[in-house]
Scaffold this active site. Structure first.
Site, PDB file in Angstrom:
ATOM      1  N   CYS A  15      33.705  22.425  45.507  1.00 65.17           N
ATOM      2  CA  CYS A  15      33.923  21.706  44.029  1.00 65.17           C
ATOM      3  C   CYS A  15      33.796  22.780  43.196  1.00 65.17           C
ATOM      4  CB  CYS A  15      32.624  20.624  43.776  1.00 65.17           C
ATOM      5  SG  CYS A  15      31.043  21.443  43.498  1.00 65.17           S
ATOM      6  N   SER A  44      29.658  22.345  48.953  1.00 62.94           N
ATOM      7  CA  SER A  44      29.497  23.799  48.883  1.00 62.94           C
ATOM      8  C   SER A  44      30.113  24.382  50.250  1.00 62.94           C
ATOM      9  CB  SER A  44      28.037  24.039  48.837  1.00 62.94           C
ATOM     10  OG  SER A  44      27.175  23.395  49.899  1.00 62.94           O
ATOM     11  N   GLU A  99      17.751  20.914  42.152  1.00 66.64           N
ATOM     12  CA  GLU A  99      18.348  20.240  40.772  1.00 66.64           C
ATOM     13  C   GLU A  99      17.162  19.530  39.982  1.00 66.64           C
ATOM     14  OE1 GLU A  99      21.074  16.609  39.624  1.00 66.64           O
ATOM     15  OE2 GLU A  99      21.906  18.034  41.282  1.00 66.64           O
TER      16      GLU A  99
END
Length: 281
Positions: free
Chosen positions: A12, A263, A127
């Site tokens: 991405c 990823s 995250e």
């Protein structure tokens, strides 16, 4: 045999940015990553093969940190961790995904307006740890289970960027059902790229006889694609390497679907695709 590859494969934007900028540093000495840049072993091996080193513990910094460069992973870090890195390293390069950075800014702004933040996500995910560590921690809850909140009237419900939307929707609807909020904000903060891959996973898994979902086992968005695929195609496989599919029988009549996490590099996809094409029964 027919092979159908998702329209959205490879890195991405955020991962591509982090990987390319990190690889460019390979001509410099004393480069470190704080934690894994992204959740893909093949990518991490490619980076460390250049001489870039990894350390995982903020309380155990490299001895030569004062003359070294450190890279902040794509998932982001806490404000306390950032402060320690900036104090102890010669240079800090921030590779936090812009979408994660925007999530932190959005959450901060809403929290400053007096809202209690409820995040649909996995608390142990990097995250989420980074998000919590950039906000007032007594005014944020990260959970996968809807809960009844005590003495919380102004609430904002958001999501980890890599979760699937149907699960997020189910979560916030249940939160509204079991709570009585006087002021509620619901923000869909799921990354659009992961949402598009989710839609492709749904479509391809309904068509295929076998689906190979390529990506790290510790990758949240790849695991999500696998779960979606498995619901529609029982012969779905979450794989990181060719070794994991050597025992899978692939027939010439099979319709094969291939998905990748955000990823997962294209070189990993191409290697596995070649193996599938060359091992038809």
């Amino acid at each position: 045999m027919e092979i159908r590859i998702s329209d959205n494969v490879g890195f991405c934007y955020g991962v591509n940015r982090a990987f390319n900028n990190t690889i460019k540093l390979n001509d410099k000495k004393n480069i470190y990553m704080y934690g894994q840049l992204v959740h893909n072993n093949s990518v991490i091996e490619k980076i460390t093969d250049t001489g870039i080193k990894i350390f995982e513990n903020i309380d155990n910094l490299p001895e030569n940190s004062y003359k070294s460069t450190v890279i902040i992973r794509a998932h982001g870090i806490t404000s306390k961790e950032r402060e320690i890195l900036e104090k102890n390293f010669k240079q800090v390069i921030d590779m936090t995904c812009p979408i994660v950075t925007n999530l932190i800014k959005l959450s901060k702004g809403i929290q400053e307006k007096g809202y209690y933040i409820v995040v649909y996500g996995k608390e142990s995910h990097p995250e989420m740890r980074g998000l919590k560590g950039n906000l007032s921690e007594d005014k944020i809850l990260i959970t996968k289970e809807p809960l009844k909140l005590q003495n919380k009237s102004k609430v904002c419900i958001i999501s980890q960027t890599t979760v699937d939307y149907p699960s997020f929707k189910k979560f916030y609807l249940k939160m509204l059902e079991i709570n009585q909020f006087s002021d509620i904000i619901i923000k869909n903060t799921i990354c659009r790229e992961t949402y598009m891959r989710e839609q492709q996973a749904l479509e391809i898994s309904q068509w295929a006889d076998k689906v190979f979902v390529i990506g790290g086992k510790n990758s949240s968005n790849t695991t999500k694609l696998y779960k979606i695929s498995k619901m529609n195609c029982k012969n779905s496989y979450h794989i990181e390497s060719i070794e994991e599919i050597k025992e899978v029988v692939i027939n010439k009549e099979d319709k094969i679907g291939i998905l990748t996490g955000a990823s997962t590099p294209l070189w990993q996809l191409e290697n596995i695709k070649k193996h599938i094409e060359g091992n038809i029964s």
